[in-house]
Write a protein that holds these residues in place. Structure first.
Motif, PDB file in Angstrom:
ATOM      1  N   UNK A 211       0.811  -1.219   0.000  1.00 34.55           N
ATOM      2  CA  UNK A 211       0.000   0.000   0.000  1.00 34.55           C
ATOM      3  C   UNK A 211       0.850   1.278   0.000  1.00 34.55           C
ATOM      4  N   UNK A 212       2.101   1.206   0.475  1.00 38.90           N
ATOM      5  CA  UNK A 212       2.925   2.416   0.445  1.00 38.90           C
ATOM      6  C   UNK A 212       3.606   2.690   1.772  1.00 38.90           C
ATOM      7  N   UNK A 213       3.801   3.959   2.048  1.00 39.18           N
ATOM      8  CA  UNK A 213       4.661   4.389   3.162  1.00 39.18           C
ATOM      9  C   UNK A 213       3.905   4.395   4.498  1.00 39.18           C
ATOM     10  N   UNK A 214       4.528   3.779   5.499  1.00 35.39           N
ATOM     11  CA  UNK A 214       3.953   3.738   6.845  1.00 35.39           C
ATOM     12  C   UNK A 214       4.965   4.298   7.832  1.00 35.39           C
ATOM     13  N   UNK A 215       4.512   5.195   8.698  1.00 31.58           N
ATOM     14  CA  UNK A 215       5.407   5.803   9.698  1.00 31.58           C
ATOM     15  C   UNK A 215       4.819   5.565  11.088  1.00 31.58           C
ATOM     16  N   UNK A 216       5.586   4.864  11.925  1.00 36.43           N
ATOM     17  CA  UNK A 216       5.122   4.618  13.298  1.00 36.43           C
ATOM     18  C   UNK A 216       6.156   5.186  14.268  1.00 36.43           C
ATOM     19  N   UNK A 217       5.741   6.192  15.005  1.00 35.96           N
ATOM     20  CA  UNK A 217       6.611   6.777  16.030  1.00 35.96           C
ATOM     21  C   UNK A 217       6.324   6.062  17.340  1.00 35.96           C
ATOM     22  N   UNK A 218       7.382   5.680  18.030  1.00 32.56           N
ATOM     23  CA  UNK A 218       7.206   4.942  19.282  1.00 32.56           C
ATOM     24  C   UNK A 218       7.831   5.735  20.422  1.00 32.56           C
ATOM     25  N   UNK A 219       7.042   6.159  21.387  1.00 32.98           N
ATOM     26  CA  UNK A 219       7.607   6.778  22.587  1.00 32.98           C
ATOM     27  C   UNK A 219       8.202   5.645  23.412  1.00 32.98           C
ATOM     28  N   UNK A 220       9.503   5.713  23.592  1.00 31.39           N
ATOM     29  CA  UNK A 220      10.211   4.565  24.150  1.00 31.39           C
ATOM     30  C   UNK A 220      11.057   5.015  25.344  1.00 31.39           C
ATOM     31  N   UNK A 221      10.946   4.278  26.439  1.00 30.74           N
ATOM     32  CA  UNK A 221      11.658   4.676  27.655  1.00 30.74           C
ATOM     33  C   UNK A 221      13.152   4.385  27.540  1.00 30.74           C
ATOM     34  N   UNK A 222      13.951   5.332  28.010  1.00 27.81           N
ATOM     35  CA  UNK A 222      15.412   5.179  28.048  1.00 27.81           C
ATOM     36  C   UNK A 222      15.853   5.449  29.491  1.00 27.81           C
ATOM     37  N   UNK A 223      15.662   4.452  30.367  1.00 32.68           N
ATOM     38  CA  UNK A 223      15.980   4.682  31.780  1.00 32.68           C
ATOM     39  C   UNK A 223      17.422   5.119  31.994  1.00 32.68           C
ATOM     40  N   UNK A 224      18.333   4.592  31.163  1.00 33.72           N
ATOM     41  CA  UNK A 224      19.758   4.878  31.370  1.00 33.72           C
ATOM     42  C   UNK A 224      20.058   6.371  31.234  1.00 33.72           C
ATOM     43  N   UNK A 225      19.635   6.941  30.115  1.00 33.12           N
ATOM     44  CA  UNK A 225      19.980   8.351  29.899  1.00 33.12           C
ATOM     45  C   UNK A 225      19.001   9.309  30.571  1.00 33.12           C
ATOM     46  N   UNK A 226      17.807   8.834  30.861  1.00 33.37           N
ATOM     47  CA  UNK A 226      16.876   9.686  31.619  1.00 33.37           C
ATOM     48  C   UNK A 226      17.240   9.695  33.112  1.00 33.37           C
ATOM     49  N   UNK A 227      18.146   8.776  33.473  1.00 36.02           N
ATOM     50  CA  UNK A 227      18.584   8.635  34.866  1.00 36.02           C
ATOM     51  C   UNK A 227      17.397   8.367  35.787  1.00 36.02           C
ATOM     52  N   UNK A 228      16.559   7.425  35.347  1.00 38.26           N
ATOM     53  CA  UNK A 228      15.399   7.008  36.120  1.00 38.26           C
ATOM     54  C   UNK A 228      15.403   5.485  36.208  1.00 38.26           C
ATOM     55  N   UNK A 229      14.667   4.974  37.184  1.00 38.85           N
ATOM     56  CA  UNK A 229      14.480   3.522  37.226  1.00 38.85           C
ATOM     57  C   UNK A 229      13.531   3.161  36.080  1.00 38.85           C
ATOM     58  N   UNK A 230      13.507   1.888  35.647  1.00 43.00           N
ATOM     59  CA  UNK A 230      12.572   1.516  34.570  1.00 43.00           C
ATOM     60  C   UNK A 230      11.133   1.920  34.883  1.00 43.00           C
ATOM     61  N   UNK A 231      10.715   1.747  36.126  1.00 42.07           N
ATOM     62  CA  UNK A 231       9.340   2.111  36.490  1.00 42.07           C
ATOM     63  C   UNK A 231       9.121   3.624  36.380  1.00 42.07           C
ATOM     64  N   UNK A 232      10.071   4.386  36.902  1.00 43.73           N
ATOM     65  CA  UNK A 232       9.954   5.861  36.809  1.00 43.73           C
ATOM     66  C   UNK A 232       9.927   6.303  35.353  1.00 43.73           C
TER      67      UNK A 232
END
Ligand code: SF4
Length: 470
Positions: A211-232
């Protein structure tokens, strides 16, 4: 075992990224990439499209996709995955092409590639992993970094005044005519993961049906660089990130869009060879047994537009035709005309370790700034030629300078553009590397138009004559 808990069939049985850990990925604990990869693998299994996949991977945290997905793959330079995927998709009309890109890759270095691929409606599915920063390189600010978000390069937080507003790529893509499906999902909680699964399935289905072009943006957690625990990190997506980047389908015209196929330009070997001028028998010049310097470290320098790059290139090309080892390394400012430019050529009878010319033993300085910059680097036994038509004052030099009135001779030839050819002749004659006949033949290849060739030939002959007295 429930399908959800199984490893997708489209994954390798074991992951060989780390010899001691065959069943874990390289992603940090709590990272969203792993969840996304699993959702992609499930959709690929469900639609039975594994053997049609060509995965174009990025530079970024997704770089090691080939340890996990059991399919054809290719790694693109940073920011270029959409461009590479375009080539893949067009040359493999039955393939399903994935472009997997992070926010540094797609929203910074490769924005133009990504936007134009979308606008052309290339047949591919793009996964855009938005974790608000450059993940792999240590958490620098990206175009997607939120206002006031602290990163290693915005330690006081992103400033709206200084850095502008974060880019909402999904909204931008949805404005274009090319895409058939644009969505933003998240992988931070079960509800969002379920929604992401549906969208990813739909995106792959659209690919399966061409069918053509598909764009899916995923908000994805980066605990390491956000300096948060996975839950946070997961909570932060709900409480902060998705407020600026709202989830949902931004555009969906999959149903009403017919399957599409692009006209495939059929090419033949002979056509490609002709385009690359490989169909002609390479002329080989008489070999040389020794060089005046071995290696010759040649630098030609001057204003952009004086032909310093082509002087280096023709010199290197001629040496290559003598079966010598050569490198050619151009260097120029952003403005090709009026700025400074130089090229470094290394010519050797042996292998060349580096193409960089720091201390030239052969220098052509076409203008005064070049002579001031590079002249003092030439050692006392080196050869230094300068354009005496434009340079009336010499800096302190170790090497003896040879004046060459190149611009004057070039004017006599009909254009100052052939001043570089005067120098080509002078260094060829002085080094006894190339004869007049050999260079005349070579210049005919470079300048097939007779009028241009004749001007270069005039400059060449004049340069050889001049060299008799040097
Ligand atoms: S740096 Fe961030 S994005 Fe990269 S693998 Fe680690 S958690 Fe994931």
């Amino acid at each position: 075992m429930s399908r959800i808990l199984q490893k997708p069939q489209s994954f390798y049985e074991s992951f060989n990224r780390k010899p001691s850990q065959k069943h874990t990925t390289h992603y940090c604990p709590g990272c969203g990439h792993g969840i996304l990869n699993k959702l992609m693998g499930e959709a690929i299994d469900q639609l039975n499209i594994q053997d049609r996949l060509i995965f174009v991977g990025p530079v970024g945290c997704g770089v090691f996709f080939y340890y996990y997905f059991h399919c054809a793959g290719i790694s693109a330079p940073h920011g270029r995955a959409s461009a590479v995927a375009t080539g893949v998709s067009r040359s493999h009309p039955d393939a399903i092409t994935i472009s997997y890109q992070g926010d540094g890759d797609l929203a910074a270095l490769g924005t133009n590639n990504a936007l134009h691929a979308a606008n052309r409606g290339e047949r591919m599915i793009v996964f855009f992993i938005n974790n608000n920063l450059y993940g792999m390189t240590g958490g620098q600010m990206a175009p997607t970094t939120l206002v006031d978000q602290k990163t290693t390069t915005s330690p006081y937080g992103r400033s709206l005044d200084n850095d502008g507003a974060p880019l909402r790529m999904a909204e931008i893509m949805a404005l274009l005519d090319g895409p058939v499906l644009v969505a933003r999902v998240a992988v931070n909680n079960p509800r969002n993961i379920r929604q992401a699964r549906k969208v990813i399935q739909k995106g792959f289905q659209a690919q399966k049906e061409k069918k053509g072009y598909v764009f899916i943006e995923i908000l994805s957690q980066c605990p390491t660089n956000w300096k948060k625990s996975p839950l946070e990190a997961c909570k932060w997506i709900d409480e902060t990130v998705s407020r600026y980047y709202p989830l949902g389908i931004k555009k969906d015209i999959v149903e009403e869009t017919p399957s599409r196929s692009r006209r495939l330009e059929k090419s033949t070997f002979s056509r490609v060879a002709k385009t690359l001028k490989l169909d002609k028998q390479e002329e080989t010049l008489t070999d040389v047994s020794s060089l005046p310097f071995d290696p010759i470290s040649f630098k030609s320098a001057g204003f952009g537009g004086q032909g310093v790059l082509s002087l280096g290139m023709i010199f290197a090309d001629a040496a290559m035709k003598k079966n010598l080892h050569v490198t050619w390394l151009p260097s120029y400012g952003p403005e090709m005309r009026g700025g400074t430019a130089n090229s470094g050529v290394v010519i050797s009878t042996d292998d060349i370790g580096s193409p960089v010319v720091d201390t030239p033993n052969l220098l052509v300085a076409m203008n005064k700034p070049s002579l001031i910059k590079f002249g003092p680097l030439v050692p006392s036994d080196g050869w230094l030629f300068y354009n005496s038509s434009l340079i009336d004052e010499l800096p302190d030099l170790k090497a003896s300078p040879f004046p060459v009135p190149a611009t004057e001779i070039a004017k006599e030839a009909g254009t100052i553009k052939v001043a570089n050819t005067v120098f080509l002749a002078v260094i060829a004659a002085k080094s006894k590397l190339f004869t007049l006949d050999e260079l005349s033949m070579l210049l005919k290849e470079y300048f097939p138009e007779e009028r241009v060739y004749q001007m270069n030939l005039y400059a060449l002959k004049a340069g050889f004559k001049l060299a008799e007295n040097l």
